[in-house]
Motif scaffolding. Structure first.
Motif, PDB file in Angstrom:
ATOM      1  N   GLU A  98       0.829  -1.211   0.000  1.00  8.59           N
ATOM      2  CA  GLU A  98       0.000   0.000   0.000  1.00  8.59           C
ATOM      3  C   GLU A  98       0.862   1.259   0.000  1.00  8.59           C
ATOM      4  O   GLU A  98       0.533   2.241  -0.671  1.00  8.59           O
ATOM      5  N   LEU A  99       1.971   1.242   0.736  1.00  7.69           N
ATOM      6  CA  LEU A  99       2.889   2.387   0.709  1.00  7.69           C
ATOM      7  C   LEU A  99       3.417   2.620  -0.702  1.00  7.69           C
ATOM      8  O   LEU A  99       3.470   3.752  -1.182  1.00  7.69           O
ATOM      9  N   LEU A 100       3.797   1.532  -1.377  1.00  9.83           N
ATOM     10  CA  LEU A 100       4.320   1.640  -2.737  1.00  9.83           C
ATOM     11  C   LEU A 100       3.253   2.158  -3.701  1.00  9.83           C
ATOM     12  O   LEU A 100       3.536   2.992  -4.561  1.00  9.83           O
ATOM     13  N   ARG A 101       2.025   1.692  -3.534  1.00  9.21           N
ATOM     14  CA  ARG A 101       0.929   2.192  -4.378  1.00  9.21           C
ATOM     15  C   ARG A 101       0.688   3.685  -4.129  1.00  9.21           C
ATOM     16  O   ARG A 101       0.442   4.452  -5.064  1.00  9.21           O
ATOM     17  N   ALA A 102       0.762   4.084  -2.861  1.00  9.84           N
ATOM     18  CA  ALA A 102       0.539   5.493  -2.517  1.00  9.84           C
ATOM     19  C   ALA A 102       1.615   6.375  -3.140  1.00  9.84           C
ATOM     20  O   ALA A 102       1.313   7.456  -3.663  1.00  9.84           O
ATOM     21  N   ILE A 103       2.849   5.931  -3.111  1.00  7.61           N
ATOM     22  CA  ILE A 103       3.942   6.699  -3.726  1.00  7.61           C
ATOM     23  C   ILE A 103       3.719   6.778  -5.232  1.00  7.61           C
ATOM     24  O   ILE A 103       3.830   7.844  -5.835  1.00  7.61           O
ATOM     25  N   ASP A 104       3.377   5.658  -5.832  1.00 10.08           N
ATOM     26  CA  ASP A 104       3.197   5.604  -7.281  1.00 10.08           C
ATOM     27  C   ASP A 104       2.061   6.510  -7.745  1.00 10.08           C
ATOM     28  O   ASP A 104       2.140   7.130  -8.800  1.00 10.08           O
ATOM     29  N   SER A 105       1.018   6.618  -6.954  1.00  7.62           N
ATOM     30  CA  SER A 105      -0.139   7.408  -7.371  1.00  7.62           C
ATOM     31  C   SER A 105      -0.097   8.852  -6.850  1.00  7.62           C
ATOM     32  O   SER A 105      -0.974   9.648  -7.183  1.00  7.62           O
ATOM     33  N   ALA A 106       0.916   9.199  -6.074  1.00 10.09           N
ATOM     34  CA  ALA A 106       1.003  10.548  -5.497  1.00 10.09           C
ATOM     35  C   ALA A 106       1.273  11.592  -6.572  1.00 10.09           C
ATOM     36  O   ALA A 106       2.017  11.342  -7.528  1.00 10.09           O
ATOM     37  N   ASN A 107       0.674  12.750  -6.406  1.00  8.23           N
ATOM     38  CA  ASN A 107       0.955  13.871  -7.316  1.00  8.23           C
ATOM     39  C   ASN A 107       2.372  14.391  -7.097  1.00  8.23           C
ATOM     40  O   ASN A 107       3.061  14.734  -8.040  1.00  8.23           O
ATOM     41  N   ASN A 108       2.792  14.459  -5.831  1.00  3.94           N
ATOM     42  CA  ASN A 108       4.134  14.918  -5.496  1.00  3.94           C
ATOM     43  C   ASN A 108       4.928  13.715  -4.986  1.00  3.94           C
ATOM     44  O   ASN A 108       4.924  13.421  -3.792  1.00  3.94           O
ATOM     45  N   LYS A 109       5.591  13.026  -5.900  1.00  9.16           N
ATOM     46  CA  LYS A 109       6.303  11.793  -5.546  1.00  9.16           C
ATOM     47  C   LYS A 109       7.470  12.050  -4.591  1.00  9.16           C
ATOM     48  O   LYS A 109       7.764  11.228  -3.743  1.00  9.16           O
TER      49      LYS A 109
END
Length: 138
Positions: A98-109
């Motif tokens: 989930e952390l990896l998905r959140a980073i991948d989908s973040a506007n500000n990586k």
């Protein structure tokens, strides 16, 4: 002895109801809650049948864009990531996924990465990735 998943210093006394990581104090909970990603609950008998697998559906070209890369890792070293048992074991953790998905989908990586680096589990994952790709050939 188990340690707090946020500070990695104290014995955890509490468990996050959403993602089930263990933490030791209110300050740790406050740090964690911004990154908390709830884990989907499986039916009781589904856990027995569940097997963690990592999909082999991505190619290196899908993951990397030359204009975004500051440091280039040889393709042979990147391919070692998919062969690492330690990485596959870490990726069985739903919180890490989930952390990896959140980073991948973040506007500000960049900000998402800074926040993720406060999570000991993500630090362990990134250290393991570096260990694999920086391995010197004998």
């Amino acid at each position: 002895m188990q340690l707090c998943k946020v500070c990695s210093e104290q014995t955890p006394k509490y468990k996050c109801p959403a993602c089930e990581i263990r933490y030791c104090s209110l300050p740790c909970y406050k740090r964690h809650k911004d990154l908390c990603l709830p884990v989907e609950k499986l039916p009781p008998n589904a856990a027995k049948d569940a097997v963690c697998t990592v999909a082999d559906t991505w190619s290196i070209e899908d993951l990397l864009h030359k204009e975004d890369i500051a440091d280039v890792v040889p393709l042979e070293n990147l391919q070692l990531l998919g062969q690492s048992k330690e990485l596959k074991d870490l990726l069985c953790n739903p919180h890490l996924r989930e952390l990896l998905r959140a980073i991948d989908s973040a506007n500000n990586k960049e900000e998402a990465m800074k926040a993720a680096m406060q999570e000991p589990l993500f630090v362990e994952f990134s250290d393991q990735c570096l260990k694999v790709v920086e391995k010197e050939d004998p």
